[in-house]
Design an enzyme around this catalytic site. Structure first.
Site, PDB file in Angstrom:
ATOM      1  N   LYS A  94       0.930  -1.432  -0.057  1.00  0.00           N
ATOM      2  CA  LYS A  94      -0.077   0.026  -0.087  1.00  0.00           C
ATOM      3  C   LYS A  94       0.805   1.123   0.090  1.00  0.00           C
ATOM      4  O   LYS A  94       1.653   1.507   0.990  1.00  0.00           O
ATOM      5  CB  LYS A  94      -0.793   0.100   1.324  1.00  0.00           C
ATOM      6  CG  LYS A  94      -1.957   1.258   1.149  1.00  0.00           C
ATOM      7  CD  LYS A  94      -2.977   0.965   2.555  1.00  0.00           C
ATOM      8  CE  LYS A  94      -4.076   2.077   2.267  1.00  0.00           C
ATOM      9  NZ  LYS A  94      -3.473   3.403   2.180  1.00  0.00           N
ATOM     10  N   TRP A  95       0.944   1.869  -1.180  1.00  0.00           N
ATOM     11  CA  TRP A  95       1.566   3.122  -1.508  1.00  0.00           C
ATOM     12  C   TRP A  95       1.310   4.337  -0.870  1.00  0.00           C
ATOM     13  O   TRP A  95       0.043   4.573  -0.764  1.00  0.00           O
ATOM     14  CB  TRP A  95       2.014   3.381  -2.857  1.00  0.00           C
ATOM     15  CG  TRP A  95       2.808   1.966  -3.430  1.00  0.00           C
ATOM     16  CD1 TRP A  95       1.901   1.020  -4.046  1.00  0.00           C
ATOM     17  CD2 TRP A  95       4.164   1.903  -3.462  1.00  0.00           C
ATOM     18  NE1 TRP A  95       2.888   0.174  -4.360  1.00  0.00           N
ATOM     19  CE2 TRP A  95       4.162   0.646  -4.188  1.00  0.00           C
ATOM     20  CE3 TRP A  95       5.043   2.439  -3.017  1.00  0.00           C
ATOM     21  CZ2 TRP A  95       5.466  -0.026  -4.492  1.00  0.00           C
ATOM     22  CZ3 TRP A  95       6.319   1.969  -3.339  1.00  0.00           C
ATOM     23  CH2 TRP A  95       6.589   0.654  -3.986  1.00  0.00           C
TER      24      TRP A  95
END
Length: 359
Positions: free
Chosen positions: A30-31
């Protein structure tokens, strides 16, 4: 611009779950950046955002990288990030949103952004949104086989054990957690059909002030939080503010005995934002948040006697990355014991290893 999927498109969303789910799923990091859907038709490029407003003008270097690395006609979902050293820096990314063209140009050179691709909505004349994610991912890998930095393809795995390792390790590079996508799922704009697993921690913080709620002067909008640093100074770390309407009024009454002046307050530097007797005044334009135009940064000071336990995801520098959440009051804690030493420090991780990971 003529594409099978046209802007604006609301990105597909994820619902929070407490642990990594199992099943027919694909997992990916999850950036921590700006969610962006890229539309390219030849030399025409538009970068959409979470709120469906274009961000194209703020990232001219990303536009040029898209033209050099992505297929001639495509619609790709992903994230714009800024890398400083060996980790993502969201605060630096926020500074890229600036109204002045000259400033945008300067920042595009001094703090260039990258685009991390993780889903395919359209390619050439084909609409992929009704296809299962497994097909979309395979097509995205083929479409980006020749892409080079600063355009990246996010790594994925179907192994929940590896996803758990990523969840533990990648935070040290500034990432936000893990996302799980159903392999058979279609692309559903603005629907929470994916799963996100984010870090949740607790910290005991000192309540150092409050801001009133927009509903009226006798309701608490947010509480200002502090932690003592190595120098023994109370540093501002963030706020909590999600209270029911009735509780906001109760809190206001409960906190009045702690209201003080800035004379002996640890944040005496903020005294210029309030009247001498501690009442919030109307601020000058320079006293508003540069990220939220019109947001008043003045507050009512409180004696730093009250301790609250809050939930937070992770730190960015010396502050909470997001607004913290109320957990419980801690009347048993000495405010002076609320230091940075209680915070969990994530293991450092080389971001380059994630960006170059084989699929």
């Amino acid at each position: 611009m003529q594409l099978p999927v046209m802007p604006p498109v609301a990105p597909m969303l994820a619902k929070a779950v407490p642990q990594i789910p199992t099943g027919e799923l694909s997992y990916e990091p999850k950036w921590d950046g700006f969610r962006s859907i890229v539309f390219r038709d030849g030399d025409e490029v538009e970068i959409g955002s979470r709120n469906e407003k274009p961000m194209t003008r703020y990232f001219p270097e990303v536009v040029e990288s898209i033209k050099a690395n992505l297929p001639e006609r495509c619609v790709i979902d992903g994230e714009i990030v800024v890398v400083v050293g060996d980790r993502l820096e969201f605060e630096v990314l926020q500074q890229r949103i600036h109204p002045a063209a000259s400033r945008v140009k300067l920042l595009s050179e001094t703090t260039p952004a990258r685009f991390i691709a993780f889903d395919l909505l359209a390619l050439d004349d084909e609409d992929f949104t009704k296809r299962p994610f497994a097909e979309r991912r395979a097509a995205l890998e083929r479409a980006m086989s020749a892409a080079r930095e600063p355009i990246h393809l996010t790594p994925t795995t179907r192994d929940p054990a590896e996803a758990q390792d990523w969840f533990s390790q990648f935070e040290g590079a500034g990432l936000d957690g893990v996302v799980a996508k159903p392999l058979a799922g279609t692309y559903q704009p603005d629907k929470r059909v994916m799963f996100k697993i984010k870090h949740q921690r607790t910290a005991d913080c000192v309540v150092a002030g409050y801001r009133v709620h927009k509903s009226g002067p006798d309701a608490i909008g947010s509480l200002l939080l502090g932690l003592y640093n190595d120098a023994g100074e109370l540093a501002s770390v963030g706020v909590i503010g999600a209270f029911p309407a009735a509780r906001r009024k109760e809190l206001f009454a409960e906190l009045q005995p702690l209201v003080t002046t800035f004379d002996d307050h640890p944040w005496a530097w903020a005294g210029q934002l309030a009247e001498p007797e501690g009442r919030a005044r109307t601020p000058r334009s320079s006293e508003y948040s540069r990220w939220n135009v019109g947001k008043d940064l003045s507050f009512v000071p409180l004696r730093p006697d009250l301790v609250v336990e809050v939930r937070y995801e992770h730190m960015e520098g010396t502050r909470f990355r997001h607004t913290a959440q109320f957990n419980r009051w801690r009347p048993d804690r000495d405010p002076r014991s609320c230091t940075y030493e209680q915070l969990e420090e994530p293991v450092r991780y080389d971001l380059a290893d994630i960006l170059s990971a084989p699929n």
